[in-house]
Design a protein around this motif. Sequence first.
Motif, PDB file in Angstrom:
ATOM      1  N   ARG A 157      22.007   6.557 -33.003  1.00 49.56           N
ATOM      2  CA  ARG A 157      21.428   7.692 -32.275  1.00 49.56           C
ATOM      3  C   ARG A 157      19.990   7.403 -31.819  1.00 49.56           C
ATOM      4  O   ARG A 157      19.588   7.705 -30.696  1.00 49.56           O
ATOM      5  N   THR A 158      19.227   6.780 -32.750  1.00 53.24           N
ATOM      6  CA  THR A 158      17.825   6.483 -32.415  1.00 53.24           C
ATOM      7  C   THR A 158      17.760   5.520 -31.234  1.00 53.24           C
ATOM      8  O   THR A 158      16.952   5.691 -30.320  1.00 53.24           O
ATOM      9  N   LEU A 159      18.638   4.520 -31.261  1.00 53.37           N
ATOM     10  CA  LEU A 159      18.581   3.512 -30.193  1.00 53.37           C
ATOM     11  C   LEU A 159      18.909   4.129 -28.830  1.00 53.37           C
ATOM     12  O   LEU A 159      18.427   3.643 -27.809  1.00 53.37           O
ATOM     13  N   GLU A 160      19.665   5.221 -28.833  1.00 51.20           N
ATOM     14  CA  GLU A 160      19.966   5.902 -27.559  1.00 51.20           C
ATOM     15  C   GLU A 160      18.682   6.410 -26.881  1.00 51.20           C
ATOM     16  O   GLU A 160      18.609   6.476 -25.668  1.00 51.20           O
ATOM     17  N   TYR A 161      17.677   6.759 -27.703  1.00 54.37           N
ATOM     18  CA  TYR A 161      16.421   7.252 -27.124  1.00 54.37           C
ATOM     19  C   TYR A 161      15.694   6.169 -26.328  1.00 54.37           C
ATOM     20  O   TYR A 161      14.769   6.452 -25.582  1.00 54.37           O
ATOM     21  N   LEU A 162      16.070   4.912 -26.580  1.00 54.90           N
ATOM     22  CA  LEU A 162      15.340   3.820 -25.918  1.00 54.90           C
ATOM     23  C   LEU A 162      15.865   3.529 -24.515  1.00 54.90           C
ATOM     24  O   LEU A 162      15.245   2.785 -23.761  1.00 54.90           O
ATOM     25  N   ALA A 163      17.016   4.122 -24.175  1.00 53.64           N
ATOM     26  CA  ALA A 163      17.596   3.826 -22.861  1.00 53.64           C
ATOM     27  C   ALA A 163      16.715   4.401 -21.756  1.00 53.64           C
ATOM     28  O   ALA A 163      16.220   5.521 -21.866  1.00 53.64           O
ATOM     29  N   THR A 199      21.991  16.025 -16.325  1.00 49.50           N
ATOM     30  CA  THR A 199      22.041  16.167 -17.783  1.00 49.50           C
ATOM     31  C   THR A 199      23.483  16.063 -18.276  1.00 49.50           C
ATOM     32  O   THR A 199      23.768  15.390 -19.279  1.00 49.50           O
ATOM     33  N   VAL A 200      24.382  16.719 -17.568  1.00 48.25           N
ATOM     34  CA  VAL A 200      25.798  16.670 -17.964  1.00 48.25           C
ATOM     35  C   VAL A 200      26.301  15.230 -17.877  1.00 48.25           C
ATOM     36  O   VAL A 200      27.007  14.742 -18.770  1.00 48.25           O
ATOM     37  N   LYS A 201      25.897  14.541 -16.830  1.00 52.34           N
ATOM     38  CA  LYS A 201      26.324  13.141 -16.657  1.00 52.34           C
ATOM     39  C   LYS A 201      25.787  12.270 -17.813  1.00 52.34           C
ATOM     40  O   LYS A 201      26.499  11.434 -18.356  1.00 52.34           O
ATOM     41  N   ALA A 202      24.554  12.513 -18.194  1.00 53.72           N
ATOM     42  CA  ALA A 202      23.939  11.672 -19.230  1.00 53.72           C
ATOM     43  C   ALA A 202      24.385  12.043 -20.641  1.00 53.72           C
ATOM     44  O   ALA A 202      24.518  11.179 -21.503  1.00 53.72           O
ATOM     45  N   MET A 203      24.609  13.329 -20.888  1.00 51.58           N
ATOM     46  CA  MET A 203      24.819  13.764 -22.279  1.00 51.58           C
ATOM     47  C   MET A 203      26.237  14.223 -22.579  1.00 51.58           C
ATOM     48  O   MET A 203      26.581  14.422 -23.747  1.00 51.58           O
TER      49      MET A 203
END
Length: 326
Positions: free
Chosen positions: A60-66, A266-270
């Motif tokens: 989950r944390t690594l997702e923040y780096l995208a 947002t819908v596309k990303a999340m």
Amino acid sequence: MPAFDSAFAIGSLQLDRRLMMAPMAGVTTTPFRQSVRRWGAGLVFTEMVSSHGIAYGNRRTLEYLACGAEEHPIGYQIFGADAAIMARAAEACVAAGADLVDINMACPVRKVVKTGAGAALLGAPDTAVAIARAVVAAVPVPVTVKLRAGLRQGDGLGRLLARRLVDAGIAAVCMHPRTAAQLYRGVADHSLTCALATSLPAPVIASGDIVGRDVGASLLDGGCAAVMVARAALGRPWIFSQILLGAPLPEPAARLKELNLFVEETVKAMGPRAVGYLRQFWSRFRSSGTIDRGTARELMHASDTTAVQALLASAGPFCTESALHL
Ligand SMILES: Cc1cc2nc3c(=O)[nH]c(=O)nc-3n(C[C@H](O)[C@H](O)[C@H](O)COP(=O)(O)O)c2cc1C
């Protein structure tokens, strides 16, 4: 006074404007950053990311780096209390695309402070300086620190630490002049920010209560290198064009169009997680006159992304009297 759209540098990073989007946990995702960029935000920041989460490869944390190719310039903000782990995390941020790494020494939230990170570092200056040194040595990009005025009213810890951080190689300091004890209450005391800006041999970025062009301009006048908008951008991404260019409030149809695009991205990303994430914005878009009260209420109760998008598709442009005076 330097103009909002004049260039300045943070270390080796050249920026073309003095207006930034502040890091906000749970808010400053890629779609949010894209939204404020469309309206003129310069440097944007990731949410604060746990250095431990990065170092231990938490998925989950690594997702923040995208971050997307079009997201530059972007600062990555990390938090933690262990210098070696913070240095490793900063390296990972640079590998992921960071143009700048910011160290959080401002977060007053208990969960963070009790680990010795965030605002707790104001009370542990030797550790704070050791972290700064380790991060500066680890990465080729400029390293900045976001600080609060202190832990408690009048302790001056932020100012004292800022000087030591610059001596340790920090390229700029962002000051949010509330104390940690204040959390987000009261007003930001920018006399402290301007006093720091005129005495520190590094750029000072002002954060706190920047709600319009006049406030921002007075801070640039007072010696700050740039200003950072946070809560005022929620439901009002166009605040950046209002500050940067003195632009008028966009027409209701343009506001609704921006909201639709933000939601679509947002819908596309999340995916399904977008529903929960977006809930924090409905009252904000209502108070900016983008959607009406009834639509905001229904959106709050929408249980999936299809329902969210259908509700927005049937919402017409809306504009309250008060919105005209924002
Ligand atoms: C919901 C929320 C999340 C925040 N998350 C962060 C964060 O992750 N890192 C950080 O440095 N500051 C964070 N902040 C503080 C903001 O960046 C900013 O300094 C503060 O809100 C003061 O600015 P404002 O008065 O314009 O909101 C957060 C603030 C809010 C309201």
